[in-house]
Design a protein around this motif. Structure first.
Motif, mmCIF file in Angstrom:
data_model
loop_
_atom_site.group_PDB
_atom_site.id
_atom_site.type_symbol
_atom_site.label_atom_id
_atom_site.label_comp_id
_atom_site.label_asym_id
_atom_site.label_seq_id
_atom_site.Cartn_x
_atom_site.Cartn_y
_atom_site.Cartn_z
ATOM 1 N N GLU A 217 1.771 -15.353 2.273
ATOM 2 C CA GLU A 217 1.540 -14.097 3.006
ATOM 3 C C GLU A 217 2.390 -13.814 4.186
ATOM 4 O O GLU A 217 2.817 -12.824 4.253
ATOM 5 N N ALA A 218 2.910 -14.933 4.921
ATOM 6 C CA ALA A 218 3.638 -14.692 5.970
ATOM 7 C C ALA A 218 4.968 -14.430 5.415
ATOM 8 O O ALA A 218 5.825 -13.818 6.238
ATOM 9 N N ALA A 219 5.560 -14.812 4.341
ATOM 10 C CA ALA A 219 6.787 -14.581 3.749
ATOM 11 C C ALA A 219 6.705 -13.082 3.391
ATOM 12 O O ALA A 219 7.689 -12.166 3.472
ATOM 13 N N VAL A 220 5.587 -12.464 2.927
ATOM 14 C CA VAL A 220 5.569 -10.978 2.701
ATOM 15 C C VAL A 220 5.776 -10.191 4.066
ATOM 16 O O VAL A 220 6.456 -9.404 4.093
ATOM 17 N N ARG A 221 4.863 -10.828 4.993
ATOM 18 C CA ARG A 221 5.178 -10.138 6.430
ATOM 19 C C ARG A 221 6.541 -9.884 6.848
ATOM 20 O O ARG A 221 7.168 -8.936 7.163
ATOM 21 N N THR A 222 7.362 -10.875 6.719
ATOM 22 C CA THR A 222 8.733 -11.157 7.134
ATOM 23 C C THR A 222 9.602 -10.108 6.173
ATOM 24 O O THR A 222 10.307 -9.363 6.801
ATOM 25 N N LEU A 223 9.363 -10.086 4.954
ATOM 26 C CA LEU A 223 10.150 -9.121 4.069
ATOM 27 C C LEU A 223 9.695 -7.567 4.531
ATOM 28 O O LEU A 223 10.604 -6.576 4.435
ATOM 29 N N LEU A 224 8.599 -7.513 4.874
ATOM 30 C CA LEU A 224 7.871 -5.891 5.316
ATOM 31 C C LEU A 224 9.013 -5.853 6.702
ATOM 32 O O LEU A 224 9.289 -4.516 6.661
ATOM 33 N N ALA A 225 8.939 -6.463 7.611
ATOM 34 C CA ALA A 225 9.831 -6.365 8.856
ATOM 35 C C ALA A 225 11.147 -6.553 8.482
ATOM 36 O O ALA A 225 12.000 -5.327 9.003
ATOM 37 N N TRP A 226 11.762 -7.094 7.662
ATOM 38 C CA TRP A 226 12.829 -7.086 7.174
ATOM 39 C C TRP A 226 13.501 -5.707 6.541
ATOM 40 O O TRP A 226 14.490 -5.059 6.921
ATOM 41 N N LEU B 205 -1.426 -4.077 6.926
ATOM 42 C CA LEU B 205 -2.167 -4.926 7.352
ATOM 43 C C LEU B 205 -2.664 -5.888 6.353
ATOM 44 O O LEU B 205 -2.501 -7.061 6.202
ATOM 45 N N ASP B 206 -3.233 -5.477 5.243
ATOM 46 C CA ASP B 206 -3.801 -6.233 4.004
ATOM 47 C C ASP B 206 -2.657 -6.224 2.939
ATOM 48 O O ASP B 206 -2.925 -7.042 1.952
ATOM 49 N N THR B 207 -1.497 -5.687 3.115
ATOM 50 C CA THR B 207 -0.434 -5.697 2.278
ATOM 51 C C THR B 207 -0.204 -7.175 1.713
ATOM 52 O O THR B 207 0.015 -7.654 0.370
ATOM 53 N N PRO B 208 0.140 -8.092 2.671
ATOM 54 C CA PRO B 208 0.438 -9.446 2.340
ATOM 55 C C PRO B 208 -0.486 -9.963 1.416
ATOM 56 O O PRO B 208 -0.127 -10.636 0.273
ATOM 57 N N ALA B 209 -1.684 -9.926 1.454
ATOM 58 C CA ALA B 209 -2.941 -10.432 0.806
ATOM 59 C C ALA B 209 -2.685 -9.735 -0.635
ATOM 60 O O ALA B 209 -2.968 -10.572 -1.591
ATOM 61 N N ARG B 210 -2.412 -8.403 -0.705
ATOM 62 C CA ARG B 210 -2.479 -7.723 -1.782
ATOM 63 C C ARG B 210 -1.402 -8.282 -2.756
ATOM 64 O O ARG B 210 -1.411 -8.403 -3.967
ATOM 65 N N VAL B 211 -0.192 -8.351 -2.094
ATOM 66 C CA VAL B 211 0.905 -8.885 -2.669
ATOM 67 C C VAL B 211 0.998 -10.230 -3.247
ATOM 68 O O VAL B 211 1.242 -10.387 -4.260
ATOM 69 N N ALA B 212 0.292 -11.177 -2.209
ATOM 70 C CA ALA B 212 -0.014 -12.199 -3.069
ATOM 71 C C ALA B 212 -0.887 -12.600 -4.409
ATOM 72 O O ALA B 212 -0.789 -12.933 -5.331
ATOM 73 N N LYS B 213 -1.994 -11.393 -4.406
ATOM 74 C CA LYS B 213 -2.636 -11.363 -5.392
ATOM 75 C C LYS B 213 -1.799 -10.885 -6.474
ATOM 76 O O LYS B 213 -2.079 -11.160 -7.682
ATOM 77 N N ALA B 214 -1.001 -9.953 -6.162
ATOM 78 C CA ALA B 214 -0.271 -9.147 -7.409
ATOM 79 C C ALA B 214 0.659 -10.307 -7.975
ATOM 80 O O ALA B 214 0.867 -10.215 -9.378
ATOM 81 N N TYR B 215 1.240 -11.257 -7.103
ATOM 82 C CA TYR B 215 2.232 -11.962 -7.550
ATOM 83 C C TYR B 215 1.250 -13.135 -8.711
ATOM 84 O O TYR B 215 1.842 -13.667 -9.545
ATOM 85 N N GLU B 216 0.084 -13.422 -8.153
ATOM 86 C CA GLU B 216 -0.768 -14.320 -9.348
ATOM 87 C C GLU B 216 -0.799 -13.507 -10.708
ATOM 88 O O GLU B 216 -0.855 -14.357 -11.548
ATOM 89 N N GLU B 217 -0.713 -12.344 -10.562
ATOM 90 C CA GLU B 217 -1.012 -11.585 -11.987
ATOM 91 C C GLU B 217 0.521 -11.618 -12.777
ATOM 92 O O GLU B 217 0.497 -11.765 -13.835
#
Ligand SMILES: Nc1nc2c(ncn2[C@@H]2O[C@H](COP(=O)(O)OP(=O)(O)OP(=O)(O)O)[C@@H](O)[C@H]2O)c(=O)[nH]1
Ligand SMILES: [Zn+2]
Length: 202
Positions: free
Chosen positions: A22-31, A42-54
């Motif tokens: 999730e921290a890596a996703v936050r870095t990409l969002l800022a980048w 705010l909840d996007t990193p958690a959603r992205v991690a869940k999407a990656y599981e799929e």
């Protein structure tokens, strides 16, 4: 059971924690230029991690065990078994964007058949990983050959690579076609012709 090609199935040496992902996703969002602390993200990193599981669920599926249950009561059926137009969702290993298309999987049974959904499950097991299409096509065919030991296997994949449609050369509508023919599908022109006719490509 014969040796299988699963040696090609890599697992991360040490899987990072979900918090690290999730921290890596936050870095990409800022980048990318946005503010990860604004409400909508705010909840996007958690959603992205869940999407990656799929998206990458295939790393946790063993394609060999999917094919291990077979049925022998077929009245000696030994003609082509074809499952066509299997929806394919995979991910380009160069850009991590979707490869969307269809797979057609055929085999020539030798005494035993497999539950037909299992062919789609093998496609899913290899597709839901980071891939190039050639390797994906070969892995599906090689695994069916190694586990079922049929007289022939054919795998044809037609897909659109979003790394070519939404970026880079922006080639909308260009599709990539790959095929892997083994056994009778490779060696016997009549068997290959019959398959192509069943696919409407004769
Ligand atoms: N053979 C093959 N190539 C693929 C597949 N998926 C993506 N590619 C290609 O992999 C290549 C990677 O080339 P690079 O030059 O390293 O990447 P790039 O600079 O992003 O290239 P462009 O996409 O042309 O902008 C590109 O030509 C992609 O189209 C695949 O499944 N099979
Ligand atoms: Zn790509």
């Amino acid at each position: 059971m014969p040796a299988t090609p699963l040696a090609e199935t890599p697992m991360p040496v040490a899987r990072p924690s979900r918090a690290e992902a999730e921290a890596a996703v936050r870095t990409l969002l800022a980048w990318a230029g946005d503010d990860p602390s604004r409400e909508g993200l705010l909840d996007t990193p958690a959603r992205v991690a869940k999407a990656y599981e799929e998206f990458f669920a295939g790393y946790r599926i063993d394609p060999v065990s999917v094919l291990e249950r077979t049925f022998a009561e077929t009245e000696g059926y030994d003609e082509i078994v074809l499952l066509k137009d299997i929806r394919l969702e995979s991910y380009c290993e160069h850009h991590m964007v979707p490869i969307i298309g269809v797979a057609h999987v055929a085999y020539l049974p030798e005494h035993r058949v497999v539950g037909i959904s299992k062919l789609a499950r093998v496609v899913e097991a290899y597709a839901k990983r980071l891939q190039i299409q050639e390797k994906l096509t070969a892995q599906i065919a090689n695994t069916i050959e190694a586990v079922l030991r049929p007289r022939g296997v054919a795998v044809i994949i037609e897909s659109e690579h979003q790394c070519m449609t939404t970026r880079g050369v922006h080639q909308h509508g260009a599709s990539m076609v790959t095929s892997r023919m083994l056994g009778a599908f490779r060696d016997d022109p009549n068997t290959r012709r019959e398959l192509l006719a069943l696919l409407g490509k004769g």
